[in-house]
Scaffold this motif. Structure first.
Motif, PDB file in Angstrom:
ATOM      1  N   ASN A  59       0.821  -1.210   0.000  1.00  0.00           N
ATOM      2  CA  ASN A  59       0.000   0.000   0.000  1.00  0.00           C
ATOM      3  C   ASN A  59       0.860   1.266   0.000  1.00  0.00           C
ATOM      4  N   VAL A  88      -4.424  -3.595  -6.506  1.00  0.00           N
ATOM      5  CA  VAL A  88      -5.508  -4.270  -5.798  1.00  0.00           C
ATOM      6  C   VAL A  88      -6.279  -5.082  -6.827  1.00  0.00           C
ATOM      7  N   ILE A  89      -6.347  -6.371  -6.600  1.00  0.00           N
ATOM      8  CA  ILE A  89      -7.063  -7.259  -7.531  1.00  0.00           C
ATOM      9  C   ILE A  89      -8.445  -7.513  -6.946  1.00  0.00           C
ATOM     10  N   PRO A  90      -9.474  -7.057  -7.644  1.00  0.00           N
ATOM     11  CA  PRO A  90     -10.821  -7.268  -7.103  1.00  0.00           C
ATOM     12  C   PRO A  90     -11.174  -8.754  -7.112  1.00  0.00           C
ATOM     13  N   PRO A  91     -12.009  -9.175  -6.182  1.00  0.00           N
ATOM     14  CA  PRO A  91     -12.410 -10.580  -6.167  1.00  0.00           C
ATOM     15  C   PRO A  91     -13.264 -10.884  -7.395  1.00  0.00           C
ATOM     16  N   PRO A  92     -13.256 -12.121  -7.844  1.00  0.00           N
ATOM     17  CA  PRO A  92     -14.068 -12.462  -9.014  1.00  0.00           C
ATOM     18  C   PRO A  92     -15.552 -12.299  -8.690  1.00  0.00           C
ATOM     19  N   PRO A  93     -16.339 -11.998  -9.693  1.00  0.00           N
ATOM     20  CA  PRO A  93     -17.784 -11.874  -9.433  1.00  0.00           C
ATOM     21  C   PRO A  93     -18.373 -13.211  -8.995  1.00  0.00           C
TER      22      PRO A  93
END
Length: 103
Positions: A59, A88-93
């Motif tokens: 961060n 930041v890798i968003p969580p999969p839908p």
């Protein structure tokens, strides 16, 4: 020796003494490594008192903290903060629920 020459010689001696008291790059690098000991993923190079920080941190606050810590070290003239912040890798839908073929 006249007063002007004496003053000039004393000034030169003071400036030379202050310059020679600056730690060398190897000493600065050891201090930088020690200061960044709890910051995995960061490397440092030192040349002529200029510290180049590289690596990746999780961060922005870790990036700023590393630079701030290094700036306080005796002999550091400048810091080039090339540290990258991990994206930041968003969580999969969520997957659609299986209705079992029934409607």
């Amino acid at each position: 020796m006249d007063r002007k020459s004496l003053l000039m010689a004393a000034s030169l001696l003071v400036v030379t003494s202050l310059y020679s008291c600056q730690p060398g790059d190897d000493t600065v690098k050891l201090a930088v490594i020690d200061k960044l000991n709890n910051s995995p993923g960061i490397t440092a190079q030192v040349k002529d008192g200029v510290v180049d920080l590289n690596g990746e941190v999780p961060n922005d606050s870790a990036k700023v903290a590393a630079e701030d810590a290094v700036k306080k070290i005796n002999g550091v003239k400048a810091v080039n903060n090339n540290i990258m912040v991990e994206p930041v890798i968003p969580p999969p839908p969520p997957m659609p629920e299986d209705t079992g073929g029934q409607q």
